[in-house]
Design a protein around this motif. Structure first.
Motif, PDB file in Angstrom:
ATOM      1  N   GLY A  83       0.778  -1.240   0.000  1.00  0.00           N
ATOM      2  CA  GLY A  83       0.000   0.000   0.000  1.00  0.00           C
ATOM      3  C   GLY A  83       0.807   1.287   0.000  1.00  0.00           C
ATOM      4  O   GLY A  83       0.264   2.359   0.274  1.00  0.00           O
ATOM      5  N   TYR A  84       2.085   1.216  -0.314  1.00  0.00           N
ATOM      6  CA  TYR A  84       2.893   2.431  -0.390  1.00  0.00           C
ATOM      7  C   TYR A  84       2.382   3.312  -1.525  1.00  0.00           C
ATOM      8  O   TYR A  84       1.932   2.815  -2.552  1.00  0.00           O
ATOM      9  N   SER A  85       2.469   4.624  -1.341  1.00  0.00           N
ATOM     10  CA  SER A  85       2.045   5.578  -2.362  1.00  0.00           C
ATOM     11  C   SER A  85       3.176   5.964  -3.298  1.00  0.00           C
ATOM     12  O   SER A  85       2.947   6.374  -4.427  1.00  0.00           O
ATOM     13  N   PHE A  86       4.411   5.856  -2.797  1.00  0.00           N
ATOM     14  CA  PHE A  86       5.572   6.278  -3.572  1.00  0.00           C
ATOM     15  C   PHE A  86       6.834   5.654  -2.984  1.00  0.00           C
ATOM     16  O   PHE A  86       6.834   5.167  -1.848  1.00  0.00           O
ATOM     17  N   LEU A  87       7.906   5.691  -3.769  1.00  0.00           N
ATOM     18  CA  LEU A  87       9.251   5.334  -3.323  1.00  0.00           C
ATOM     19  C   LEU A  87      10.181   6.457  -3.748  1.00  0.00           C
ATOM     20  O   LEU A  87       9.926   7.135  -4.744  1.00  0.00           O
ATOM     21  N   THR A  88      11.254   6.625  -3.021  1.00  0.00           N
ATOM     22  CA  THR A  88      12.296   7.563  -3.430  1.00  0.00           C
ATOM     23  C   THR A  88      13.632   6.837  -3.455  1.00  0.00           C
ATOM     24  O   THR A  88      13.783   5.764  -2.874  1.00  0.00           O
ATOM     25  N   ALA A  97      24.837   2.618 -14.322  1.00  0.00           N
ATOM     26  CA  ALA A  97      24.003   1.427 -14.114  1.00  0.00           C
ATOM     27  C   ALA A  97      22.818   1.762 -13.215  1.00  0.00           C
ATOM     28  O   ALA A  97      21.682   1.373 -13.496  1.00  0.00           O
ATOM     29  N   SER A  98      23.063   2.508 -12.152  1.00  0.00           N
ATOM     30  CA  SER A  98      21.985   2.902 -11.235  1.00  0.00           C
ATOM     31  C   SER A  98      21.004   3.846 -11.926  1.00  0.00           C
ATOM     32  O   SER A  98      19.787   3.705 -11.784  1.00  0.00           O
ATOM     33  N   GLU A  99      21.534   4.817 -12.652  1.00  0.00           N
ATOM     34  CA  GLU A  99      20.671   5.757 -13.385  1.00  0.00           C
ATOM     35  C   GLU A  99      19.761   4.997 -14.346  1.00  0.00           C
ATOM     36  O   GLU A  99      18.551   5.218 -14.382  1.00  0.00           O
ATOM     37  N   ASN A 100      20.338   4.104 -15.132  1.00  0.00           N
ATOM     38  CA  ASN A 100      19.557   3.339 -16.110  1.00  0.00           C
ATOM     39  C   ASN A 100      18.529   2.445 -15.427  1.00  0.00           C
ATOM     40  O   ASN A 100      17.387   2.347 -15.890  1.00  0.00           O
ATOM     41  N   LEU A 101      18.919   1.800 -14.346  1.00  0.00           N
ATOM     42  CA  LEU A 101      18.006   0.926 -13.614  1.00  0.00           C
ATOM     43  C   LEU A 101      16.794   1.705 -13.114  1.00  0.00           C
ATOM     44  O   LEU A 101      15.650   1.333 -13.381  1.00  0.00           O
ATOM     45  N   HIS A 102      17.041   2.790 -12.392  1.00  0.00           N
ATOM     46  CA  HIS A 102      15.928   3.537 -11.806  1.00  0.00           C
ATOM     47  C   HIS A 102      15.072   4.217 -12.880  1.00  0.00           C
ATOM     48  O   HIS A 102      13.846   4.255 -12.755  1.00  0.00           O
ATOM     49  N   ASN A 103      15.699   4.713 -13.925  1.00  0.00           N
ATOM     50  CA  ASN A 103      14.933   5.319 -15.020  1.00  0.00           C
ATOM     51  C   ASN A 103      14.051   4.279 -15.705  1.00  0.00           C
ATOM     52  O   ASN A 103      12.909   4.568 -16.064  1.00  0.00           O
ATOM     53  N   GLU A 108      11.559   9.309 -11.420  1.00  0.00           N
ATOM     54  CA  GLU A 108      11.741  10.626 -12.022  1.00  0.00           C
ATOM     55  C   GLU A 108      12.645  11.466 -11.123  1.00  0.00           C
ATOM     56  O   GLU A 108      12.411  11.565  -9.919  1.00  0.00           O
ATOM     57  N   THR A 109      13.672  12.067 -11.704  1.00  0.00           N
ATOM     58  CA  THR A 109      14.551  12.950 -10.932  1.00  0.00           C
ATOM     59  C   THR A 109      13.782  14.216 -10.593  1.00  0.00           C
ATOM     60  O   THR A 109      13.234  14.865 -11.477  1.00  0.00           O
ATOM     61  N   ILE A 110      13.754  14.554  -9.288  1.00  0.00           N
ATOM     62  CA  ILE A 110      13.022  15.758  -8.886  1.00  0.00           C
ATOM     63  C   ILE A 110      13.938  16.877  -8.401  1.00  0.00           C
ATOM     64  O   ILE A 110      13.571  18.033  -8.470  1.00  0.00           O
ATOM     65  N   PHE A 111      15.125  16.526  -7.924  1.00  0.00           N
ATOM     66  CA  PHE A 111      16.145  17.531  -7.657  1.00  0.00           C
ATOM     67  C   PHE A 111      17.481  16.857  -7.428  1.00  0.00           C
ATOM     68  O   PHE A 111      17.564  15.645  -7.291  1.00  0.00           O
ATOM     69  N   ARG A 112      18.520  17.667  -7.409  1.00  0.00           N
ATOM     70  CA  ARG A 112      19.892  17.186  -7.245  1.00  0.00           C
ATOM     71  C   ARG A 112      20.506  17.885  -6.036  1.00  0.00           C
ATOM     72  O   ARG A 112      20.336  19.081  -5.857  1.00  0.00           O
ATOM     73  N   ILE A 113      21.225  17.106  -5.240  1.00  0.00           N
ATOM     74  CA  ILE A 113      21.939  17.656  -4.088  1.00  0.00           C
ATOM     75  C   ILE A 113      23.431  17.611  -4.400  1.00  0.00           C
ATOM     76  O   ILE A 113      23.973  16.553  -4.700  1.00  0.00           O
ATOM     77  N   VAL A 123      17.875  12.988  -6.437  1.00  0.00           N
ATOM     78  CA  VAL A 123      16.750  12.501  -5.652  1.00  0.00           C
ATOM     79  C   VAL A 123      15.649  12.194  -6.653  1.00  0.00           C
ATOM     80  O   VAL A 123      15.239  13.060  -7.428  1.00  0.00           O
ATOM     81  N   LYS A 124      15.207  10.936  -6.640  1.00  0.00           N
ATOM     82  CA  LYS A 124      14.202  10.481  -7.600  1.00  0.00           C
ATOM     83  C   LYS A 124      12.988   9.948  -6.858  1.00  0.00           C
ATOM     84  O   LYS A 124      13.100   9.496  -5.727  1.00  0.00           O
ATOM     85  N   ILE A 125      11.845   9.990  -7.531  1.00  0.00           N
ATOM     86  CA  ILE A 125      10.606   9.492  -6.942  1.00  0.00           C
ATOM     87  C   ILE A 125       9.872   8.613  -7.952  1.00  0.00           C
ATOM     88  O   ILE A 125       9.937   8.852  -9.161  1.00  0.00           O
ATOM     89  N   LEU A 126       9.197   7.615  -7.428  1.00  0.00           N
ATOM     90  CA  LEU A 126       8.339   6.746  -8.218  1.00  0.00           C
ATOM     91  C   LEU A 126       6.966   6.795  -7.549  1.00  0.00           C
ATOM     92  O   LEU A 126       6.818   6.363  -6.405  1.00  0.00           O
ATOM     93  N   VAL A 127       5.990   7.357  -8.239  1.00  0.00           N
ATOM     94  CA  VAL A 127       4.655   7.577  -7.680  1.00  0.00           C
ATOM     95  C   VAL A 127       3.723   6.444  -8.086  1.00  0.00           C
ATOM     96  O   VAL A 127       3.656   6.083  -9.261  1.00  0.00           O
ATOM     97  N   PHE A 128       2.991   5.881  -7.101  1.00  0.00           N
ATOM     98  CA  PHE A 128       2.011   4.824  -7.357  1.00  0.00           C
ATOM     99  C   PHE A 128       0.573   5.325  -7.241  1.00  0.00           C
ATOM    100  O   PHE A 128      -0.312   4.817  -7.900  1.00  0.00           O
ATOM    101  N   LYS A 129       0.349   6.267  -6.334  1.00  0.00           N
ATOM    102  CA  LYS A 129      -1.012   6.735  -6.057  1.00  0.00           C
ATOM    103  C   LYS A 129      -1.073   8.255  -6.150  1.00  0.00           C
ATOM    104  O   LYS A 129      -0.085   8.938  -5.888  1.00  0.00           O
TER     105      LYS A 129
END
Length: 175
Positions: A83-88, A97-103, A108-113, A123-129
Protein backbone atom coordinates in the motif's frame (compact mmCIF):
# COMPACT_ATOMS: atom_id res chain seq x y z
CA UNK A 1 14.53 -14.40 -4.81
CA UNK A 2 12.36 -13.63 -1.81
CA UNK A 3 11.06 -10.84 0.42
CA UNK A 4 12.78 -10.54 3.79
CA UNK A 5 11.80 -8.46 6.83
CA UNK A 6 14.67 -6.82 8.71
CA UNK A 7 15.66 -8.66 11.88
CA UNK A 8 18.91 -9.30 13.75
CA UNK A 9 19.58 -12.58 11.95
CA UNK A 10 19.22 -10.94 8.53
CA UNK A 11 21.32 -7.94 9.60
CA UNK A 12 24.12 -10.39 10.42
CA UNK A 13 23.72 -12.03 6.99
CA UNK A 14 24.05 -8.60 5.33
CA UNK A 15 27.21 -7.92 7.33
CA UNK A 16 28.66 -11.36 6.63
CA UNK A 17 28.12 -10.91 2.88
CA UNK A 18 29.73 -7.44 2.97
CA UNK A 19 26.71 -5.75 1.39
CA UNK A 20 25.96 -3.52 4.37
CA UNK A 21 29.64 -2.58 4.65
CA UNK A 22 29.41 -1.10 1.15
CA UNK A 23 26.01 0.50 1.87
CA UNK A 24 25.33 0.91 5.59
CA UNK A 25 21.86 2.35 4.97
CA UNK A 26 20.68 -1.17 4.06
CA UNK A 27 20.68 -1.94 7.78
CA UNK A 28 18.02 0.74 8.31
CA UNK A 29 15.57 -0.75 5.83
CA UNK A 30 12.28 -2.30 6.94
CA UNK A 31 12.13 -5.04 4.30
CA UNK A 32 14.08 -6.33 1.30
CA UNK A 33 13.98 -8.19 -1.96
CA UNK A 34 16.86 -10.63 -1.55
CA UNK A 35 18.88 -12.94 -3.76
CA UNK A 36 20.95 -15.58 -2.02
CA UNK A 37 23.30 -18.30 -3.14
CA UNK A 38 23.47 -20.91 -0.44
CA UNK A 39 23.59 -18.95 2.78
CA UNK A 40 25.26 -15.89 1.20
CA UNK A 41 23.26 -12.76 0.37
CA UNK A 42 24.54 -11.77 -3.09
CA UNK A 43 22.11 -8.89 -3.64
CA UNK A 44 19.52 -6.94 -1.70
CA UNK A 45 17.18 -4.07 -2.46
CA UNK A 46 15.71 -2.55 0.69
CA UNK A 47 13.15 0.07 1.63
CA UNK A 48 12.88 2.24 4.72
CA UNK A 49 12.49 5.69 6.23
CA UNK A 50 9.69 8.23 6.28
CA UNK A 51 10.29 9.01 2.59
CA UNK A 52 10.34 5.30 1.62
CA UNK A 53 13.94 5.41 0.46
CA UNK A 54 15.05 2.46 -1.60
CA UNK A 55 18.61 1.21 -1.66
CA UNK A 56 20.23 -1.60 -3.59
CA UNK A 57 23.56 -3.36 -3.32
CA UNK A 58 24.92 -6.34 -5.24
CA UNK A 59 28.18 -8.16 -4.68
CA UNK A 60 30.66 -7.24 -7.39
CA UNK A 61 30.86 -10.78 -8.78
CA UNK A 62 27.08 -10.68 -9.41
CA UNK A 63 26.87 -7.27 -11.08
CA UNK A 64 26.03 -6.95 -14.77
CA UNK A 65 23.68 -9.96 -14.75
CA UNK A 66 20.34 -8.08 -14.60
CA UNK A 67 19.99 -8.93 -10.89
CA UNK A 68 19.55 -5.26 -9.96
CA UNK A 69 16.47 -4.87 -12.13
CA UNK A 70 14.95 -8.08 -10.72
CA UNK A 71 15.62 -7.04 -7.11
CA UNK A 72 14.39 -3.48 -7.56
CA UNK A 73 11.34 -4.68 -9.53
CA UNK A 74 10.47 -7.14 -6.77
CA UNK A 75 10.87 -4.39 -4.17
CA UNK A 76 8.59 -2.06 -6.13
CA UNK A 77 5.97 -4.83 -6.47
CA UNK A 78 6.12 -5.56 -2.73
CA UNK A 79 5.80 -1.85 -1.88
CA UNK A 80 2.67 -1.66 -4.04
CA UNK A 81 1.22 -4.77 -2.32
CA UNK A 82 1.87 -3.13 1.06
CA UNK A 83 0.00 0.00 0.00
CA UNK A 84 2.89 2.43 -0.39
CA UNK A 85 2.05 5.58 -2.36
CA UNK A 86 5.57 6.28 -3.57
CA UNK A 87 9.25 5.33 -3.32
CA UNK A 88 12.30 7.56 -3.43
CA UNK A 89 15.94 6.91 -4.16
CA UNK A 90 19.18 8.88 -3.88
CA UNK A 91 21.68 7.96 -6.54
CA UNK A 92 24.96 9.20 -7.91
CA UNK A 93 24.31 10.49 -11.45
CA UNK A 94 27.74 9.23 -12.53
CA UNK A 95 26.66 5.67 -11.65
CA UNK A 96 25.25 4.91 -15.09
CA UNK A 97 24.00 1.43 -14.11
CA UNK A 98 21.98 2.90 -11.24
CA UNK A 99 20.67 5.76 -13.39
CA UNK A 100 19.56 3.34 -16.11
CA UNK A 101 18.01 0.93 -13.61
CA UNK A 102 15.93 3.54 -11.81
CA UNK A 103 14.93 5.32 -15.02
CA UNK A 104 13.79 2.01 -16.55
CA UNK A 105 11.45 1.47 -13.58
CA UNK A 106 9.90 4.93 -13.99
CA UNK A 107 11.70 6.90 -11.27
CA UNK A 108 11.74 10.63 -12.02
CA UNK A 109 14.55 12.95 -10.93
CA UNK A 110 13.02 15.76 -8.89
CA UNK A 111 16.15 17.53 -7.66
CA UNK A 112 19.89 17.19 -7.24
CA UNK A 113 21.94 17.66 -4.09
CA UNK A 114 25.52 18.86 -4.54
CA UNK A 115 27.07 17.90 -1.21
CA UNK A 116 30.53 18.82 -2.47
CA UNK A 117 32.43 18.97 -5.73
CA UNK A 118 32.84 15.19 -5.69
CA UNK A 119 29.57 14.08 -4.08
CA UNK A 120 26.36 14.62 -6.03
CA UNK A 121 23.08 12.79 -5.52
CA UNK A 122 19.95 12.79 -7.65
CA UNK A 123 16.75 12.50 -5.65
CA UNK A 124 14.20 10.48 -7.60
CA UNK A 125 10.61 9.49 -6.94
CA UNK A 126 8.34 6.75 -8.22
CA UNK A 127 4.66 7.58 -7.68
CA UNK A 128 2.01 4.82 -7.36
CA UNK A 129 -1.01 6.73 -6.06
CA UNK A 130 -2.44 10.21 -6.65
CA UNK A 131 -1.95 11.27 -3.02
CA UNK A 132 1.84 10.92 -3.51
CA UNK A 133 1.74 13.78 -6.01
CA UNK A 134 1.63 16.13 -2.99
CA UNK A 135 4.92 14.64 -1.75
CA UNK A 136 6.41 14.95 -5.23
CA UNK A 137 5.39 18.63 -5.45
CA UNK A 138 6.78 19.26 -1.96
CA UNK A 139 10.13 17.70 -2.87
CA UNK A 140 10.26 19.64 -6.15
CA UNK A 141 10.36 22.84 -4.05
CA UNK A 142 14.01 22.01 -3.38
CA UNK A 143 14.86 22.10 -7.11
CA UNK A 144 16.31 25.62 -6.98
CA UNK A 145 19.09 27.51 -5.20
CA UNK A 146 16.65 28.94 -2.66
CA UNK A 147 15.10 25.48 -2.25
CA UNK A 148 18.55 24.02 -1.56
CA UNK A 149 19.12 26.72 1.06
CA UNK A 150 15.82 25.84 2.73
CA UNK A 151 16.65 22.12 2.55
CA UNK A 152 20.05 22.79 4.12
CA UNK A 153 18.42 24.69 6.98
CA UNK A 154 15.79 21.98 7.47
CA UNK A 155 18.44 19.26 7.53
CA UNK A 156 20.57 21.25 9.96
CA UNK A 157 17.70 21.56 12.43
CA UNK A 158 16.40 18.02 11.90
CA UNK A 159 19.83 16.39 12.19
CA UNK A 160 18.79 14.09 15.03
CA UNK A 161 15.76 12.69 13.20
CA UNK A 162 17.49 12.71 9.78
CA UNK A 163 18.33 8.98 9.90
CA UNK A 164 14.65 8.05 10.36
CA UNK A 165 13.52 10.34 7.55
CA UNK A 166 15.71 8.85 4.82
CA UNK A 167 16.75 5.48 6.26
CA UNK A 168 20.32 6.62 6.96
CA UNK A 169 22.67 4.43 8.95
CA UNK A 170 26.13 5.97 8.96
CA UNK A 171 27.85 6.36 12.32
CA UNK A 172 28.37 10.08 11.88
CA UNK A 173 25.66 12.26 10.36
CA UNK A 174 27.14 14.84 7.97
CA UNK A 175 26.91 18.47 9.01
Amino acid sequence: MHIQEMNLKFKEKLRKSGLSKEMKSLESCDFFAVEEEGNLVVGAAGLGGLFHVSGIQILEKWRGKKLGKKLQGELVDEAKKRGYSFLTVFNDPTNIASENLHNSLGYETIFRINYSENIIQNVKILVFKKRAIVIKKFLKLFNSKSGMLILGILLKFSRKIFPKIISYNEEEIPV
